[in-house]
Scaffold this motif. Structure first.
Motif, PDB file in Angstrom:
ATOM      1  N   UNK A 129       2.122  16.674 -39.015  1.00  0.00           N
ATOM      2  CA  UNK A 129       0.877  16.004 -39.407  1.00  0.00           C
ATOM      3  C   UNK A 129       0.328  16.507 -40.750  1.00  0.00           C
ATOM      4  N   UNK A 130       0.481  17.800 -40.984  1.00  0.00           N
ATOM      5  CA  UNK A 130      -0.169  18.417 -42.149  1.00  0.00           C
ATOM      6  C   UNK A 130       0.098  17.676 -43.471  1.00  0.00           C
ATOM      7  N   UNK A 131       1.362  17.342 -43.802  1.00  0.00           N
ATOM      8  CA  UNK A 131       1.564  16.658 -45.085  1.00  0.00           C
ATOM      9  C   UNK A 131       0.822  15.322 -45.165  1.00  0.00           C
ATOM     10  N   UNK A 132       0.625  14.669 -44.020  1.00  0.00           N
ATOM     11  CA  UNK A 132      -0.053  13.366 -43.993  1.00  0.00           C
ATOM     12  C   UNK A 132      -1.559  13.486 -44.204  1.00  0.00           C
ATOM     13  N   UNK A 133      -2.096  14.667 -43.977  1.00  0.00           N
ATOM     14  CA  UNK A 133      -3.555  14.830 -44.088  1.00  0.00           C
ATOM     15  C   UNK A 133      -4.006  14.986 -45.542  1.00  0.00           C
ATOM     16  N   UNK A 134      -3.049  15.100 -46.419  1.00  0.00           N
ATOM     17  CA  UNK A 134      -3.320  15.383 -47.835  1.00  0.00           C
ATOM     18  C   UNK A 134      -4.475  14.538 -48.400  1.00  0.00           C
ATOM     19  N   UNK A 135      -4.402  13.215 -48.171  1.00  0.00           N
ATOM     20  CA  UNK A 135      -5.383  12.325 -48.810  1.00  0.00           C
ATOM     21  C   UNK A 135      -6.500  11.936 -47.853  1.00  0.00           C
ATOM     22  N   UNK A 136      -6.640  12.664 -46.762  1.00  0.00           N
ATOM     23  CA  UNK A 136      -7.633  12.244 -45.769  1.00  0.00           C
ATOM     24  C   UNK A 136      -8.806  13.215 -45.682  1.00  0.00           C
ATOM     25  N   UNK A 137      -9.928  12.665 -45.211  1.00  0.00           N
ATOM     26  CA  UNK A 137     -11.081  13.510 -44.920  1.00  0.00           C
ATOM     27  C   UNK A 137     -11.687  13.081 -43.591  1.00  0.00           C
ATOM     28  N   UNK A 138     -12.528  13.940 -43.025  1.00  0.00           N
ATOM     29  CA  UNK A 138     -13.185  13.596 -41.765  1.00  0.00           C
ATOM     30  C   UNK A 138     -14.178  12.461 -42.009  1.00  0.00           C
ATOM     31  N   UNK A 139     -14.167  11.447 -41.150  1.00  0.00           N
ATOM     32  CA  UNK A 139     -15.142  10.362 -41.281  1.00  0.00           C
ATOM     33  C   UNK A 139     -16.511  10.838 -40.833  1.00  0.00           C
ATOM     34  N   UNK A 140     -16.530  11.679 -39.817  1.00  0.00           N
ATOM     35  CA  UNK A 140     -17.800  12.258 -39.382  1.00  0.00           C
ATOM     36  C   UNK A 140     -17.543  13.686 -38.914  1.00  0.00           C
TER      37      UNK A 140
END
Lengths: 463, 404
Positions: free
Chosen positions: B370-381
């Motif tokens: 999962x970690x590489x996929x989280x690169x461009x993501x942030x928590x919505x809330x």
């Protein structure tokens, strides 16, 4: 480590578990100087517990039990050569091949060897073996593979009992001879000793207690059988002498160290004592060959033939070798060991022989699952589990805090408060098997006579 | 506020997102008797001592006040999690034979390829999405697929099993609320239905064995004999529920924590070999199981100068022990390289998590995927919406969105 790393040359004599773990710890601590390990056996460090278990059962080979490495130790290995002596003045180890190894700090981790059969002629009979090294185990495994008609095991300590267990698991007939009243009694006392005796007999071992082997018989140089002190005799093709261990201290005879048959005495920081009881500053000891004072057992000197002790003590010794005064640590680990035999997992914490009473605190002998708790003068000093090892941590805590004996009742698997009985720890002199935990008193090993040379005028003149 | 109300406040849903200040208050107060007569422990060394003490029962039928015994424990066969030695030991030993060493040393390793394939497949599906719910899209489907494969539960029965599981979890919930009676009843019904389901499935495997763990269990003939049908039902239900519920939280908490702490995230992105240690730190820092509410002393037990009377409800707040400054340096700091990390993420003592080896492997593989996929993501809330249970604490959803 704090401050500047210690610089100098380190020699470790003994290239087994304690020696290896010490070397690794030295490097972990930041020691970058020259490091030499000396080992009598030609092999790199290997693990001994499987020798009397998996190797004899054919599950692994004696050549496949090398110890896993924690890290690279960047050491010079002198294997297959014995250390012959120490020159304490010049600070050199003298090897049997004549080489001199100068050191600034020395670690003695020479361990033990199997106690040989006392009669050298009988000991040379083909079929008479001991079990301590991987070469021993390879030989014994080969003998067992050949399907002997009967194996004789002399001595029913842990090693002897594990050998007997392996023989039965392989379907071989086995006779066990023990001078004491039962197997394992030297380490676990009378109650569990009686349990071990029943267990062995239930597994078809021909167990003979209270007897000694008076002679091993042979024909054409081959073992054919044995005679016992009660007049009986058996035929056997293989005899394993499991009479305990001898500490490898002879090479230290001229070293001036407090070294003798009971080990090399050291302080809680693993520094060796010399024969005057003065602690040395550059010679350290770890593993089976060490005897050290333990505060939980009234500061008696303990000599432990335990895997875990070799590791823990080597780590403390190595740390202290490269640390200065206040940064040095004491070796305070609670003794612990394990055995597997006759389908049971036996584990011990504390020193069961340092006891006067014992109580089955959980489970029962009948279920073959239990925790036996040992007490000495009203406090808990040890616990032994049979197929109940997960409870050990609780008892370790009770031992460390000198909790009152007997332990408080109310365990789910022992609802009724059980009565404690005398622990019946025999005098080690009365056993065939040497105990793997030895309480060796408070004194250095040798009795010294103080010889005072009065400075007479004549003597003074002569000088 | 009074320490007597700590348990009430900890279980109050309003504090679900951040119970840690309450845990600090609990540690500060030592062993605290609650207004309802239960005892709450939140300091590391005291929890450790109690988890290893043979006088502490896991069977709440030993409670002095029968009304504190959850409905499902009052009759019917119990699983080993709610039993004491020697029964606990016997049932657990039999269940372990087809699961781990010494009899089945390769079972979990053999699942590694499957776990990798399943998590890669799930990640592929949200490759192009801009919004993801980490729970629904990843953290839930992975462990549930793995446990079903391990036990031999058909894939098509998963929705039904999910409904039952939710009801069972709600039934053991200790969050204060009016509907407790009906929740307990629904939980008990779901448990019974799930037990029947596992019983029927075992019967099928008895006839037509496969290479799964349930087949091994029904055909095993070790020295302790075989499980009875009632024991199989209880054990199978336990393994199925515990085999995925907690892992969902562990993986979700991992994603949440990595997104909260960018330094730790970058470290793990660059050094995936640190993941095993990072998972241990997650188990300490955000454990899937926050408290053990079912312990009961079988005798008066003294713990740090407080005598917990025989039969009193004893509640061990593992997640509070995990943040005890007397045991862990800088305990409120998430440090994926932490050494000497003997946390209570899997409990401790004889009831130490049965499935821990599987959970570790699943979380390590899943989070590394999962970690590489989280690169461009942030928590919505932040915080995300939490599930109700204060025991099995974790986000109900973890919505994340693409940055920019």
């Amino acid at each position: 480590m704090t401050g500047k790393p210690w610089k100098g040359r380190i020699v470790i004599v003994g290239a087994s578990l304690a020696g290896l773990r010490a070397a690794e710890t030295l490097r972990d601590e930041g020691f970058t100087g020259p490091l030499t390990l000396v080992g009598e056996e030609p092999h790199l460090p290997y693990d001994r517990p499987p020798l009397s278990k998996q190797v004899l059962l054919g599950r692994t080979r004696a050549t496949e039990i090398g110890l896993p490495r924690r890290r690279d130790v960047d050491a010079r290995w002198k294997l297959g050569v014995r250390a012959g002596a120490i020159d304490p003045i010049e600070k050199k180890v003298i090897l049997a091949d004549g080489e001199l190894l100068p050191f600034d700090r020395l670690l003695i981790a020479t361990g033990t060897r199997a106690r040989p059969w006392p009669d050298p002629v009988e000991a040379r009979l083909d079929g008479v073996l001991t079990l301590r090294t991987s070469d021993d185990a390879a030989q014994l495994a080969e003998r067992l593979d050949a399907g002997p008609r009967r194996v004789l095991v002399i001595g029913a300590g842990f090693t002897g009992s594990e050998i007997a267990s392996a023989c039965r698991e392989r379907g071989l007939e086995v006779t066990v001879a023990e001078r004491g009243p039962s197997p394992l009694v030297g380490a676990l006392g009378g109650a569990l000793g009686a349990f071990a005796a029943k267990l062995q007999r239930a597994h078809g071992v021909d167990l003979r207690c209270g007897v000694t082997v008076t002679s091993l018989k042979g024909r054409d140089g081959r073992l054919t059988g044995a005679e016992f002190s009660d007049g009986s005799r058996i035929e056997a093709d293989v005899a394993v002498v499991a009479l305990g261990a001898v500490r490898n201290t002879e090479w230290l005879a001229g070293s001036g160290l407090a070294a003798g048959p009971r080990g090399v005495a050291c302080d809680a920081g693993c520094r060796a004592f010399n024969m005057y009881g003065i602690v040395t500053d550059d010679v350290f000891v770890a593993g089976d060959v060490a005897r050290f004072p333990h505060p939980l057992f009234e500061y008696q000197m303990l000599a432990l033939e335990h895997w875990g002790n070799a590791v823990a003590q080597a780590e403390v010794a190595a740390h202290n070798m490269v640390s200065t005064g206040p940064h040095r640590r004491p070796h305070l680990a609670v003794p612990a060991f394990w055995s597997s035999q006759f389908g049971l997992n036996i584990k011990s914490i504390g020193v069961p022989t340092f006891s006067d009473h014992v109580v089955i605190a959980q489970g029962s002998l009948r279920e073959r699952r239990l925790v036996a708790v040992y007490g000495y003068r009203g406090r808990i000093t040890a616990a032994v589990t049979v197929n109940r090892a997960k409870w050990l941590e609780h008892y370790q805590y009770l031992i460390e805090t000198a909790a009152p004996f007997p332990p408080e009742s109310g365990a789910a698997d022992r609802p009724d408060s059980a009565a404690s009985v005398p622990s019946d720890v025999p005098d080690p002199q009365l056993l065939s098997h040497g105990p793997t935990v030895a309480l060796t008193g408070h004194l250095p090993d040798r009795r010294l006579t103080l010889v005072r040379h009065e400075p007479t005028p004549t003597a003074a003149h002569r000088r | 506020m009074s320490p007597e109300t700590l348990y009430q406040r900890i279980t109050d849903y309003a504090n679900r997102a951040n119970p840690y200040p309450l845990y600090a208050e609990l540690r500060e107060n030592g062993v605290t008797r609650q207004a309802d007569g239960s005892y709450l422990v939140g300091t590391y060394h005291e929890i450790a001592a109690l988890l290893h003490d043979p006088r502490i029962s896991s069977d709440s039928r030993n409670r002095a006040d029968p009304s504190t015994v959850p409905m499902f424990r009052r009759n019917s066969q119990q699983a080993f999690i709610g039993l004491d030695d020697p029964e606990h030991d016997r049932l657990r030993r039999i269940a372990m034979r087809p699961f781990g060493p010494p009899h089945s040393p390769g079972r979990i390793d053999a699942l590694r390829a499957d776990i990798t394939r399943i998590s890669d497949g799930l990640i592929d599906e949200f490759r192009d999405k801009d919004r993801i719910d980490v729970v629904e899209d990843f953290a839930y489907p992975l462990p549930v697929t793995v446990i079903c494969r391990l036990l031999g539960v058909p894939h098509e029965d998963m929705p039904q099993l999910r409904a039952w599981t939710n009801a069972v979890i709600a039934g053991v919930d200790v969050t204060p609320g009016k509907d407790e009676e009906s929740r307990q009843r629904a939980g008990q019904d779901a448990r019974a239905a799930m037990g029947e389901y596992m019983g029927d499935l075992s019967d099928k495997r008895r006839e037509n064995p496969s290479d799964d763990m349930l087949s091994a269990l029904v055909h095993d003939s070790g020295p302790d004999g075989r499980l009875t049908r009632a024991e199989l039902m209880a054990t199978g239900t336990l393994l199925l529920i515990a085999g995925h519920e907690t892992t969902v939280n562990l993986i979700t908490n991992g994603a949440l924590t990595f997104l909260r702490f960018p330094d730790a995230y970058r470290l793990l992105r660059d050094k995936p070999e640190l993941m095993p240690r990072a998972v241990e730190e997650l188990l300490r820092y955000e454990p899937p199981v926050h408290l053990l509410p079912q312990r009961t002393p079988l005798a008066d037990v003294e713990i740090s100068d407080v005598t917990v009377p025989k039969g009193a409800p004893l509640i061990l707040v593992l997640a509070a022990g995990n943040r005890d400054p007397l045991r862990f340096d800088d305990p409120d700091h998430f440090d994926p390289t932490r050494e000497d990390n003997q946390h209570f993420g899997f409990g401790s003592g004889v009831h130490n998590c049965f499935g821990a080896p599987l959970a570790r492997v699943e979380a390590q593989i899943a989070l590394n995927a999962l970690v590489p996929r989280l690169e461009d993501f942030q928590l919505s809330e932040d915080p995300p919406p939490y599930r109700r249970s204060p025991i099995l604490r974790g986000p109900r959803h973890l919505p994340i969105e693409r940055v920019g």
